[in-house]
Design an enzyme around this catalytic site. Structure first.
Site, PDB file in Angstrom:
ATOM      1  N   PHE A 163     -15.552  20.638  29.907  1.00 33.66           N
ATOM      2  CA  PHE A 163     -16.543  19.336  29.305  1.00 33.66           C
ATOM      3  C   PHE A 163     -18.066  20.709  29.055  1.00 33.66           C
ATOM      4  O   PHE A 163     -18.986  20.593  28.058  1.00 33.66           O
ATOM      5  CB  PHE A 163     -17.152  18.210  29.340  1.00 33.66           C
TER       6      PHE A 163
ATOM      7  N   GLY B  43     -21.246   9.083  27.208  1.00 41.51           N
ATOM      8  CA  GLY B  43     -21.222   8.155  26.223  1.00 41.51           C
ATOM      9  C   GLY B  43     -19.753   8.738  25.922  1.00 41.51           C
ATOM     10  O   GLY B  43     -18.825   9.759  26.593  1.00 41.51           O
TER      11      GLY B  43
ATOM     12  N   ALA C  47     -14.737  16.885  24.569  1.00 37.75           N
ATOM     13  CA  ALA C  47     -14.851  18.039  25.101  1.00 37.75           C
ATOM     14  C   ALA C  47     -14.548  19.322  23.338  1.00 37.75           C
ATOM     15  O   ALA C  47     -15.355  19.799  22.540  1.00 37.75           O
ATOM     16  CB  ALA C  47     -14.417  18.864  25.600  1.00 37.75           C
TER      17      ALA C  47
ATOM     18  N   LYS D 149     -15.684   2.387  32.206  1.00 43.23           N
ATOM     19  CA  LYS D 149     -14.359   2.040  30.915  1.00 43.23           C
ATOM     20  C   LYS D 149     -13.051   3.354  31.678  1.00 43.23           C
ATOM     21  O   LYS D 149     -12.160   3.323  30.858  1.00 43.23           O
ATOM     22  CB  LYS D 149     -14.996   2.437  30.223  1.00 43.23           C
TER      23      LYS D 149
ATOM     24  N   SER E 276      -7.782  11.059  25.019  1.00 46.81           N
ATOM     25  CA  SER E 276      -8.637  10.486  26.193  1.00 46.81           C
ATOM     26  C   SER E 276      -7.433  11.014  27.498  1.00 46.81           C
ATOM     27  O   SER E 276      -6.194  10.261  27.283  1.00 46.81           O
ATOM     28  CB  SER E 276      -8.943   9.105  27.044  1.00 46.81           C
ATOM     29  N   ARG E 277      -7.739  11.599  28.484  1.00 42.74           N
ATOM     30  CA  ARG E 277      -6.706  11.721  29.598  1.00 42.74           C
ATOM     31  C   ARG E 277      -6.624  10.883  30.231  1.00 42.74           C
ATOM     32  O   ARG E 277      -5.228  10.195  30.827  1.00 42.74           O
ATOM     33  CB  ARG E 277      -6.811  12.563  30.808  1.00 42.74           C
TER      34      ARG E 277
END
Length: 310
Positions: A10, A120, A124, A175, A238-239
């Site tokens: 990121f 948000g 990356a 989340k 998403s990890r």
């Protein structure tokens, strides 16, 4: 000049995006070249200088692209050169030691800093490729928030501003926990309908705690809450979701991968008990990731809860 501390995926992506607009200085532990290890094929533009920590810390605006659980220790070691600056957290999590979100951790160690958080729905790799991305910039100080919004927005990186820091940072943190649970559901073969139900009830949990802590409902319904939840609960990029998939399928997961939702689940499970806020999914994720309960027992516990009005 903008300074970025942390050259992971990121931090590197933000350097590439912001470097298209202005000079950027970037520091990462052990980094010397112009390639980002976590972003294969990505190369920093010439407007980005790879520098030492002593140089990057001279910037008045610093983006802290550090893992949530590492930020406190970093600030404790370097607060003297950071306090009083605009410090923008670029991570999502709740600190296990303090129970604070990222801006709370900043305030704890750098009380004179102008704290904000950038959060948000974003991957990356998308930002590094120049794909359109919308994020939330949360800052309690209106004037500082407006200045940061102008400074950090680009042609493809669109920032929406809010003063609801609590809602933005807890939406982004919580989340990740629900994304792990969504991955577990799919990894265990429970199906799309179960995932939809899990996401819906998980969002209810996110709202319950965040509103109890003083957040605004519209913030949770925005990019940093609902928007980020949808992205991370449905994409293998998403990890947290991939970790949940592995957990649900009973397969291994690369321990070198940072999974922010694991520590956050532990921290929030404790916080929600202290605040007496009902968060059954979060409690099950915390128990699962700490190997205190089996997958079968977790599913049974959630499905056998008393029936109630939605």
């Amino acid at each position: 000049m903008i300074g970025i501390i942390g050259a992971g995926a990121f931090g590197g992506a933000l350097a590439i995006a912001l470097g298209a607009k202005q000079p950027v200085s970037l520091w990462g532990r052990g980094m010397s070249g112009r390639e980002i290890a976590r972003l294969p094929g990505a190369v920093l533009p010439q407007t980005v200088q790879v520098v030492g920590l002593d140089v990057v810390s001279r910037a008045d605006t610093l983006l802290l692209a550090l893992p949530a659980q590492a930020m406190g220790q970093f600030l404790a070691e370097h607060w003297r050169v950071l306090d009083g600056k605009a410090l923008v957290a670029c991570c999502k999590g709740v600190d296990v030691l303090s129970g604070f979100g990222p801006t709370g951790v900043i305030a704890q160690h750098c009380p004179r800093a102008r704290a904000a958080i950038l959060t948000g729905p974003s991957f990356a790799s998308d930002i590094a490729k120049g794909l359109p991305t919308a994020l939330t910039l949360a800052c309690a100080d209106k004037a500082e928030g407006e200045a940061l919004q102008q400074r950090l927005s680009t042609d493809v990186l669109r920032l929406y501003r809010t003063s609801d820091v609590t809602g933005a940072e807890f939406g982004g943190a919580l989340k990740n926990v629900i994304a792990i649970a969504a991955g577990v559901v799919m990894g265990a073969g429970l199906g799309e309908s179960a995932r939809a139900a899990l996401m819906t009830r998980g969002f209810a949990e996110m709202q319950r705690l965040a509103l109890h802590l003083g957040a605004r409902a519209e913030t949770l319904a925005g990019l940093s809450g609902f928007g980020d939840l949808v992205l991370t609960c449905t994409s293998a990029q998403s990890r947290n979701y991939r970790y949940g998939l592995a957990l649900g399928a009973g397969t291994g997961f690369d321990p070198a991968q940072t999974v922010e939702g694991v520590a956050t689940a532990k921290a929030v499970a404790t916080l929600s008990q202290h605040k007496q806020v009902d968060m059954p999914i979060t409690q099950m994720v915390a128990a699962l990731t700490q190997q205190k309960i089996t997958l079968e027992a977790a599913i049974h516990a959630l499905m056998s809860r008393p029936l109630k009005q939605e």
